[in-house]
Design a protein around this motif. Structure first.
Motif, PDB file in Angstrom:
ATOM      1  N   TYR A   1       0.698  -0.969  -0.140  1.00 48.86           N
ATOM      2  CA  TYR A   1       0.462   0.167   0.026  1.00 48.86           C
ATOM      3  C   TYR A   1       0.756   1.878   0.116  1.00 48.86           C
ATOM      4  N   VAL A   2       1.991   1.478   0.249  1.00 47.77           N
ATOM      5  CA  VAL A   2       2.626   2.209   1.187  1.00 47.77           C
ATOM      6  C   VAL A   2       3.457   2.905  -0.089  1.00 47.77           C
ATOM      7  N   LEU A   3       3.768   2.411  -1.093  1.00 43.61           N
ATOM      8  CA  LEU A   3       4.393   2.129  -2.510  1.00 43.61           C
ATOM      9  C   LEU A   3       3.130   2.632  -3.721  1.00 43.61           C
ATOM     10  N   ASN A   4       2.613   3.172  -3.068  1.00 46.68           N
ATOM     11  CA  ASN A   4       1.185   3.978  -3.766  1.00 46.68           C
ATOM     12  C   ASN A   4       1.595   5.473  -3.746  1.00 46.68           C
ATOM     13  N   GLY A   5       2.341   5.385  -2.657  1.00 43.75           N
ATOM     14  CA  GLY A   5       2.125   7.382  -1.958  1.00 43.75           C
ATOM     15  C   GLY A   5       3.947   7.744  -2.366  1.00 43.75           C
ATOM     16  N   LEU A   6       3.531   8.744  -1.746  1.00 46.01           N
ATOM     17  CA  LEU A   6       5.312   9.581  -2.072  1.00 46.01           C
ATOM     18  C   LEU A   6       5.580  10.177  -0.983  1.00 46.01           C
ATOM     19  N   LEU A   7       6.733   9.622  -0.500  1.00 44.32           N
ATOM     20  CA  LEU A   7       7.042  10.248   0.752  1.00 44.32           C
ATOM     21  C   LEU A   7       7.571  11.367   0.693  1.00 44.32           C
ATOM     22  N   ILE A   8       7.358  12.564   1.957  1.00 43.79           N
ATOM     23  CA  ILE A   8       8.051  13.659   1.828  1.00 43.79           C
ATOM     24  C   ILE A   8       7.938  14.102   3.204  1.00 43.79           C
ATOM     25  N   THR A   9      10.005  14.531   3.143  1.00 46.30           N
ATOM     26  CA  THR A   9      10.348  14.500   4.577  1.00 46.30           C
ATOM     27  C   THR A   9      11.123  16.246   4.758  1.00 46.30           C
ATOM     28  N   LEU A  10      10.436  16.644   5.800  1.00 43.37           N
ATOM     29  CA  LEU A  10      11.068  17.886   6.309  1.00 43.37           C
ATOM     30  C   LEU A  10      12.484  17.957   7.487  1.00 43.37           C
ATOM     31  N   ILE A  11      13.590  17.975   6.785  1.00 38.59           N
ATOM     32  CA  ILE A  11      14.541  18.309   7.643  1.00 38.59           C
ATOM     33  C   ILE A  11      14.870  19.272   8.446  1.00 38.59           C
ATOM     34  N   PRO A  12      14.936  19.861   8.713  1.00 42.27           N
ATOM     35  CA  PRO A  12      15.437  20.988  10.341  1.00 42.27           C
ATOM     36  C   PRO A  12      16.708  20.980  10.104  1.00 42.27           C
ATOM     37  N   SER A  13      17.191  22.520   9.649  1.00 40.89           N
ATOM     38  CA  SER A  13      18.662  22.929  10.466  1.00 40.89           C
ATOM     39  C   SER A  13      19.263  23.555  10.389  1.00 40.89           C
ATOM     40  N   GLY A  14      19.570  24.291  11.573  1.00 40.19           N
ATOM     41  CA  GLY A  14      19.743  25.509  11.745  1.00 40.19           C
ATOM     42  C   GLY A  14      17.925  26.469  11.154  1.00 40.19           C
ATOM     43  N   GLY A  15      18.596  27.188  10.735  1.00 39.50           N
ATOM     44  CA  GLY A  15      17.150  28.016  10.492  1.00 39.50           C
ATOM     45  C   GLY A  15      16.631  27.637   8.918  1.00 39.50           C
TER      46      GLY A  15
ATOM     47  N   PRO B   1      12.357  29.330   5.529  1.00 36.36           N
ATOM     48  CA  PRO B   1      10.768  29.335   5.278  1.00 36.36           C
ATOM     49  C   PRO B   1      11.332  30.571   6.877  1.00 36.36           C
ATOM     50  N   GLU B   2      10.008  31.109   6.789  1.00 37.76           N
ATOM     51  CA  GLU B   2      10.189  31.803   7.602  1.00 37.76           C
ATOM     52  C   GLU B   2      10.018  30.931   9.231  1.00 37.76           C
ATOM     53  N   LYS B   3      10.930  31.511  10.207  1.00 36.44           N
ATOM     54  CA  LYS B   3      11.505  31.084  11.437  1.00 36.44           C
ATOM     55  C   LYS B   3      10.198  30.312  11.708  1.00 36.44           C
ATOM     56  N   GLN B   4       9.007  31.174  12.534  1.00 35.71           N
ATOM     57  CA  GLN B   4       7.865  30.264  12.816  1.00 35.71           C
ATOM     58  C   GLN B   4       7.225  29.331  12.131  1.00 35.71           C
ATOM     59  N   SER B   5       7.736  28.854  10.955  1.00 37.41           N
ATOM     60  CA  SER B   5       7.498  27.543  10.176  1.00 37.41           C
ATOM     61  C   SER B   5       8.096  26.285   9.735  1.00 37.41           C
ATOM     62  N   ILE B   6       8.700  26.529  10.225  1.00 32.33           N
ATOM     63  CA  ILE B   6      10.051  25.747  10.137  1.00 32.33           C
ATOM     64  C   ILE B   6      10.063  24.363  11.599  1.00 32.33           C
ATOM     65  N   PRO B   7       9.664  23.430  11.317  1.00 28.70           N
ATOM     66  CA  PRO B   7       9.022  22.203  11.723  1.00 28.70           C
ATOM     67  C   PRO B   7      10.173  22.977  13.032  1.00 28.70           C
ATOM     68  N   SER B   8       9.671  22.200  14.163  1.00 29.35           N
ATOM     69  CA  SER B   8      11.051  21.530  15.029  1.00 29.35           C
ATOM     70  C   SER B   8      11.207  20.565  15.333  1.00 29.35           C
ATOM     71  N   SER B   9      11.099  19.201  14.190  1.00 31.76           N
ATOM     72  CA  SER B   9      12.084  18.198  14.079  1.00 31.76           C
ATOM     73  C   SER B   9      11.769  17.263  12.955  1.00 31.76           C
ATOM     74  N   GLU B  10      12.298  16.538  12.760  1.00 29.78           N
ATOM     75  CA  GLU B  10      11.872  15.864  11.049  1.00 29.78           C
ATOM     76  C   GLU B  10      10.389  15.517  10.718  1.00 29.78           C
ATOM     77  N   THR B  11       9.827  15.936   9.927  1.00 28.32           N
ATOM     78  CA  THR B  11       8.601  15.095   9.669  1.00 28.32           C
ATOM     79  C   THR B  11       8.739  14.425   9.023  1.00 28.32           C
ATOM     80  N   LYS B  12       8.057  13.376   8.496  1.00 27.19           N
ATOM     81  CA  LYS B  12       7.646  12.854   7.081  1.00 27.19           C
ATOM     82  C   LYS B  12       6.189  12.390   7.525  1.00 27.19           C
ATOM     83  N   VAL B  13       6.037  11.862   6.046  1.00 27.66           N
ATOM     84  CA  VAL B  13       4.537  11.642   5.377  1.00 27.66           C
ATOM     85  C   VAL B  13       4.538  11.245   4.493  1.00 27.66           C
TER      86      VAL B  13
END
Length: 374
Positions: A152-166, A189-201
């Motif tokens: 099932y998961v191979l029918n999806g696209l993995l998006i990862t957001l990796i914060p590093s400093g700013g 991006p603007e500081k307030q929109s940076i995720p606090s940790s790595e995000t995977k969806v």
């Protein structure tokens, strides 16, 4: 409900939602769009319960109200109409009248109360992205996502957001088990929109394709964000939402070969043309083409018991030992279609190992194609 709206605006709205509305009649109302006439304009909503799209369009609202009716029927009507102004009105039993000049259509509608509600969307926490950058990432990865794969998961696209400093690295990965594409980009991006940790969806392939279509319309900057179970994209007065897929994505980093000196350098147009010609005589299920790599050329060949055989040499540079490997020509051509450089590199450790395809000097894009038996 009664409104007047330009044909061009309404046609644009209908073109946007054609990919969202449900084609299978599991719920008849999902083949419909929801029209809501408000003092500020016409809201047009489409959903298939996984993906939702809402947009507000300029219209002269003579009478507020709402109705749902067939997205395909209205789209087909608009394609044949030549008048620049359209009038939509709702009568008894939710019948919708479409007037354009001397033409008039009466279309069966359904009550808006039966239409699935889209989730409420907050503006806070969305991250501004470069439109062209996200579009390039999608183009370079969506082709590799599975289609009706039993995993099932191979029918999806993995998006990862990796914060590093700013900064934030956005990485997209798609694979169907036979080929893989990985593309990433660094943004600030603007500081307030940076995720606090790595995000995977993981989002459905259909959602990724719809986002790509929206980004192709113009260069307006999109806003992207995630909730616990939903992706949100805002752009050009539109809001697109997508359900996030459940499950664990495979460890794709294990599949991607580590870079080594065993690289073949070849011209994109040379390889693309030769693969297309070889594939004319390789129409079996695997579309198999053999590549024999030598120091100064690649010999391509294909055989078919029903059609015959073909072979061709193209120039290449390689400093390693000669080897042969077979590949699905279509998978290779899909990768070549998103390569932006005149030259590319191929890397294989053994004839049975995955082939790493890259643009020279661009470590942020990697494609992998698995070999096949020839």
């Amino acid at each position: 409900m009664k409104i007047q709206i330009s044909r061009e605006d309404l046609l644009t709205a209908l073109q946007r939602v054609q990919g969202v509305v449900e084609k299978r009649n599991t719920m008849p109302i999902l083949a419909n769009i929801l029209l809501e006439a408000k003092p500020e304009g016409l809201d047009i909503v489409a959903t298939d319960l996984e993906i939702g799209m809402r947009g507000l369009y300029k219209a002269t609202v003579l009478e507020t109200g709402s109705v749902t009716f067939s997205a395909r029927t209205l789209f087909d009507i608009l394609k044949e109409i030549r008048q620049s102004e359209i009038e939509l009105s709702v009568g008894d039993n939710h019948w919708v009248t479409v007037k354009a000049g001397k033409s008039q259509f009466r279309v069966v509608g359904l009550p808006s109360k039966d239409y699935p509600a889209l989730p409420a969307i907050e503006r806070e926490g969305l991250m501004a992205l470069p439109a062209g950058g996200l579009l390039q990432l999608l183009k370079k990865t969506v082709f590799a996502v599975g289609e009706k794969d039993t995993r099932y998961v191979l029918n999806g696209l993995l998006i990862t957001l990796i914060p590093s400093g700013g900064n934030v690295t956005i990485r997209l990965v798609g694979t169907d088990g036979h080929r893989l594409a990985w593309a990433e980009q660094d943004i600030t991006p603007e500081k307030q929109s940076i995720p606090s940790s790595e995000t995977k969806v993981i989002i459905p392939k259909k959602a990724a394709i719809e986002i790509r279509r929206l980004l192709e319309e113009d260069d307006e900057q999109p806003l992207l964000g995630f909730t616990k179970n939903m992706l949100i994209l805002r752009k050009s007065g539109l809001v697109l939402t997508s359900r996030i897929m459940e499950g664990s994505y495979p460890n794709y980093q294990q599949v991607v070969p580590k870079e080594s000196s065993k690289k073949v350098t070849v011209g994109k147009s040379d390889l693309e043309g030769a693969l297309r010609r070889m594939s004319l005589l390789s129409r079996d299920k695997a579309h198999a083409v053999k590549l024999a790599v030598a120091s100064d050329h690649i010999h391509l060949s294909a055989k078919s018991p029903d059609l015959g055989e073909a072979d061709e040499d193209i120039p290449a540079k390689f400093g390693g030992d000669t080897y042969e490997a077979g590949f699905n020509a279509r998978y290779f051509l899909d990768v070549l279609s998103v390569i932006e450089t005149d030259m590319l590199t191929l890397q294989m450790e053994t004839p049975l190992s995955p082939c790493l395809i890259q643009e020279p000097g661009n470590p942020k894009f990697k494609a992998v194609v698995m070999p096949v038996k020839v």
